[in-house]
Design a protein around this motif. Structure first.
Motif, short mmCIF file in Angstrom:
data_model
loop_
_atom_site.label_atom_id
_atom_site.label_comp_id
_atom_site.label_asym_id
_atom_site.label_seq_id
_atom_site.Cartn_x
_atom_site.Cartn_y
_atom_site.Cartn_z
N LYS A 184 0.88 -1.23 0.20
CA LYS A 184 -0.24 0.32 -0.03
C LYS A 184 1.11 1.63 0.15
O LYS A 184 2.00 1.13 0.56
CB LYS A 184 -1.05 0.16 1.22
N LEU A 185 0.77 2.25 -0.75
CA LEU A 185 1.66 2.97 -0.98
C LEU A 185 0.84 4.42 -0.74
O LEU A 185 -0.11 5.01 -1.20
CB LEU A 185 1.85 3.27 -2.11
N VAL A 186 1.60 5.44 0.09
CA VAL A 186 -0.01 7.10 0.39
C VAL A 186 2.22 7.89 -0.76
O VAL A 186 2.83 7.70 -0.37
CB VAL A 186 0.97 7.51 1.42
N PRO A 220 -2.24 -0.96 -4.27
CA PRO A 220 -3.73 0.30 -3.59
C PRO A 220 -2.79 1.48 -3.53
O PRO A 220 -1.71 1.32 -2.88
CB PRO A 220 -3.74 0.17 -2.34
N VAL A 221 -3.06 2.99 -4.24
CA VAL A 221 -2.12 4.40 -3.95
C VAL A 221 -3.50 4.94 -3.90
O VAL A 221 -4.45 4.74 -4.32
CB VAL A 221 -1.34 4.59 -5.14
N SER A 222 -2.37 6.12 -2.84
CA SER A 222 -3.55 6.83 -2.15
C SER A 222 -2.83 7.82 -2.65
O SER A 222 -1.58 8.72 -2.06
CB SER A 222 -3.57 7.23 -1.07
N ILE A 223 -3.44 9.04 -2.70
CA ILE A 223 -2.13 10.66 -3.79
C ILE A 223 -3.15 11.42 -2.79
O ILE A 223 -4.33 11.79 -3.13
CB ILE A 223 -3.12 10.77 -4.56
N ILE A 224 -2.26 11.71 -2.37
CA ILE A 224 -2.45 13.27 -1.35
C ILE A 224 -2.09 14.87 -1.99
O ILE A 224 -0.95 14.96 -2.44
CB ILE A 224 -1.57 13.85 -0.32
N ARG A 225 -3.51 14.89 -3.03
CA ARG A 225 -3.12 16.39 -3.77
C ARG A 225 -2.56 17.69 -3.85
O ARG A 225 -1.66 18.57 -4.22
CB ARG A 225 -4.13 16.54 -5.27
N PHE A 226 -2.84 18.21 -3.00
CA PHE A 226 -2.65 19.26 -1.66
C PHE A 226 -3.18 19.37 -0.28
O PHE A 226 -3.95 18.22 0.28
CB PHE A 226 -3.25 20.71 -2.55
N ALA A 344 -1.62 13.16 7.72
CA ALA A 344 -2.06 13.51 6.59
C ALA A 344 -1.98 12.07 5.93
O ALA A 344 -3.04 11.46 5.07
CB ALA A 344 -1.46 14.80 5.19
N VAL A 345 -0.87 11.53 6.12
CA VAL A 345 -0.76 9.82 5.81
C VAL A 345 -1.86 9.13 6.03
O VAL A 345 -2.25 8.54 4.84
CB VAL A 345 1.14 9.50 6.40
#
Length: 368
Positions: A184-186, A220-226, A344-345
């Protein structure tokens, strides 16, 4: 009183000057409508009221997965010999210099030409700050601090650093993520505000690499765009401002000047880049935190005045400095800031989805 300087001019050379200035790069907090489909769906143009793009949730240590966090930054030359190739990489990015499709074949040659032309003066600027950019060292320190902060939340994570324009490149970091069998990646770009040329470019690279790899395609990836609206980030900057203000003889009379990277007007008007709106929203939140007064946009801009003076035939100029000048340092590894990034992560984890799922969802949506 607060003043803001943010250039939005569309001329290429103005953009170049904004981007390659090492004094700006090294002191940033990381240091914002894509018309193409990116991971997580189409990024829509937003106003000042949009919410952070992460799902709230708590991950407990009992959950079985191997977590990776990828910190992304621009990167910078570590010595003067790195300057020209670094600039070439920077301007070769199609999200930094956006050429029409008809002229895409000129991207790399143009980047090389610009880098050769700019390298001499840029080397002088880097020499003035020690001979290279401290960005890699600072980002490595932030990665270590973030890993520690996550451990304090009973969450073990491998934290990686990937740069867009210099070593260690994003491509290298993603390869290491694959070798480490992360499940799992952030993705956490270290740009508080979203821009096509920063976070957008990082997402595009990740998407390209993942699409060509079966393992990564299922990751699975979650992207914190801002993350400019996060309370911990806002409070950390506001507290730092208050600390610096206290060093002045008369803090109540100090003009607070916010400076930010500018982007071409076309990014905002034609591509829907929310960066300018997010910068304004961020400054509003910071000033509201400690009630430092209304925001005033200072005009005329210095570069406009200098051009006008030249037109009037002025041959000599004496710049008069102000009596007191202070600078709010970058947040770096400030404890409250790193803790907020760790939060946030954690909050982003429940929204992680593989690119293959997102691609299938996109296909289904297109068929409706």
């Amino acid at each position: 009183m607060v003043a803001v300087s943010l250039s939005g001019r569309s001329k290429l050379w103005v953009l170049i000057k904004r981007i390659y200035n090492p004094s700006v790069i090294s002191s940033s907090y990381s240091n914002t409508q894509y018309h193409s489909r990116l991971i997580g769906g189409l990024i829509q143009k937003r106003n000042l009221n949009f919410q952070a793009n992460s799902t709230m949730g708590i991950c407990t240590s009992s959950e079985k997965f191997k977590l990776g966090v990828l910190l992304v930054n621009i990167g910078g030359p570590e010595n003067l010999n790195d300057v020209q190739p670094f600039l070439c990489n920077l301007f070769a990015d199609p999200d930094v210099i956006r050429l029409p499709k008809l002229f895409k074949f000129l991207q790399r040659p143009l980047a090389k030409l610009i880098s050769i032309l700019l390298a001499p003066k840029t080397k002088q600027r880097y020499a003035a700050i020690g001979g290279g950019s401290p960005l890699r060292r600072i980002t490595d320190e932030q990665a270590d601090a973030l890993r520690t902060a996550l451990e304090a939340k009973n969450l073990h994570a491998n934290v990686y650093v990937g740069m867009r324009c210099w070593y260690p490149f994003m491509e290298e970091a993603i390869q290491q993520i694959k070798w480490d069998r992360i499940t799992k990646l952030v993705l956490l770009p270290l740009f508080p505000q979203f821009s096509i040329s920063t976070t957008g470019s990082s997402i595009r690279v990740l998407q390209r690499i993942f699409m060509d790899d079966a393992y990564l395609l299922r990751l699975p990836v979650s992207i914190i765009r801002f993350w400019y609206r996060r309370q911990g980030y806002i409070r950390s900057i506001a507290d730092s401002i208050v600390t610096q203000l206290s060093k002045f003889e008369k803090p109540e009379e100090v003009l607070i000047f916010f400076s930010a990277h500018g982007v071409p007007v076309s990014y905002d008007e034609n591509a829907g880049d929310p960066y300018k709106d997010q910068i304004e929203g961020c400054i509003y939140l910071i000033t509201r935190e400690h009630r430092v007064g209304p925001v005033q946009w200072l005009k005329p801009y210095t570069n406009e005045v200098l051009v006008e003076l030249g037109r009037k035939g002025v041959k000599s100029l004496l710049a008069v400095p102000i009596r007191e000048l202070g600078r709010v340092p970058a947040l770096g590894c400030t404890s409250s800031f790193i803790t907020d990034l760790a939060d946030a992560v954690v909050e982003a984890l429940p929204s992680a989805k593989s690119l293959s799922i997102l691609r299938e969802t996109a296909k289904e949506s297109d068929c409706r």
